[in-house]
Design a protein around this motif. Structure first.
Motif, PDB file in Angstrom:
ATOM      1  N   ALA A  59       0.633  -0.884  -0.289  1.00  0.00           N
ATOM      2  CA  ALA A  59       0.153  -0.144   0.369  1.00  0.00           C
ATOM      3  C   ALA A  59       1.414   1.208  -0.280  1.00  0.00           C
ATOM      4  O   ALA A  59       0.838   2.354  -0.473  1.00  0.00           O
ATOM      5  CB  ALA A  59      -0.955   0.024   0.951  1.00  0.00           C
ATOM      6  N   THR A  60       2.108   1.215   0.637  1.00  0.00           N
ATOM      7  CA  THR A  60       2.903   2.193   0.840  1.00  0.00           C
ATOM      8  C   THR A  60       3.539   2.699  -0.106  1.00  0.00           C
ATOM      9  O   THR A  60       3.892   3.949  -0.922  1.00  0.00           O
ATOM     10  CB  THR A  60       3.962   1.971   2.248  1.00  0.00           C
ATOM     11  N   ARG A  61       3.852   1.603  -1.268  1.00  0.00           N
ATOM     12  CA  ARG A  61       4.419   1.319  -2.812  1.00  0.00           C
ATOM     13  C   ARG A  61       3.865   2.153  -3.631  1.00  0.00           C
ATOM     14  O   ARG A  61       3.771   3.301  -4.990  1.00  0.00           O
ATOM     15  CB  ARG A  61       5.011  -0.239  -3.019  1.00  0.00           C
ATOM     16  N   ALA A  62       2.301   1.754  -3.513  1.00  0.00           N
ATOM     17  CA  ALA A  62       1.298   2.533  -5.046  1.00  0.00           C
ATOM     18  C   ALA A  62       1.423   3.967  -3.985  1.00  0.00           C
ATOM     19  O   ALA A  62       1.032   4.736  -5.149  1.00  0.00           O
ATOM     20  CB  ALA A  62      -0.157   1.491  -3.953  1.00  0.00           C
ATOM     21  N   LEU A  63       0.447   4.106  -3.441  1.00  0.00           N
ATOM     22  CA  LEU A  63       0.784   5.786  -2.215  1.00  0.00           C
ATOM     23  C   LEU A  63       2.157   6.495  -3.128  1.00  0.00           C
ATOM     24  O   LEU A  63       1.540   7.913  -3.225  1.00  0.00           O
ATOM     25  CB  LEU A  63       1.040   5.616  -1.213  1.00  0.00           C
TER      26      LEU A  63
END
Length: 208
Positions: A59-63
């Motif tokens: 999720a962090t990577r996507a954000l």
């Protein structure tokens, strides 16, 4: 975003009491977090790492791929571990232990909002190294890179490493804030850093 409803609601309630902070929502997994960030204007995300459906690292990577905002502050039960390091490489702006003092939580949110790095554990060296491996130019040693900086750029880098904002740096060095922004841009280019957090990491690593 946290898969423990009681913890998430406690954090949200405390942050909501701050006059300069607004909680726009909570999520129980990474996919819900991404959906929330798509539908609302979000500046800072408090991200749990171990969540169902989509974990906090992905999720962090996507954000982070979306750009400058939202900025991610990782919440973890343990001090630096492989998940925290993975989140750092994915683009997290720092991490904080879940049992940190609530006042520290508020300060961390404000710091990340302002573009500063937050290293909330007792052993930040692994996280620093993870950021360094991700953002430094691998073929150029740190000492050589830093030696190429001007005296003023070195001073600005030291202030950034201390957590100072552009306004604070301008006041301390008696220069215009626009001049500070220029120096920061030059540092990002010269040191091959993606963002201000990477500058903090490089500066700390150079000291060690």
């Amino acid at each position: 975003m946290d898969d423990q409803p009681l913890l998430a609601s406690s954090f949200a309630a405390f942050l909501e009491r701050q006059p300069d902070l607004t909680v726009v929502g909570t999520a129980g997994n990474g996919e819900e977090a991404l959906a929330l960030c798509r539908s609302r204007d979000v500046d800072v995300v408090l991200m749990d790492l171990r969540m169902p459906v989509l974990d906090g690292v992905e999720a962090t990577r996507a954000l982070a791929a979306r750009g400058e905002r939202p900025r991610v502050l990782v919440l973890t039960t343990f001090d630096v571990d492989e998940f925290v390091v993975a989140a750092a490489r994915a683009g997290a702006r720092g991490y904080l232990l879940k049992d940190s003092d609530p006042v520290e939580l508020v300060s961390a949110v404000r710091a990340v909002h302002d573009g500063r790095a937050v290293l909330g554990g007792t052993e930040p060296s692994e996280l620093l190294r993870a950021h360094l491996e991700t953002h430094r130019t691998p073929e150029r040693p740190g000492a050589e890179v830093l030696a190429a900086l001007s005296e003023r750029e070195t001073e600005v880098l030291a202030e950034i490493a201390s957590g100072a904002t552009n306004g604070e740096i301008a006041a301390r060095l008696h220069i215009a804030e626009t001049t500070v922004k220029t120096h920061v841009g030059n540092l990002l280019t010269k040191l091959d850093c993606r963002d201000r957090v990477a500058l903090v990491v490089l500066a700390h690593a150079a000291r060690s």
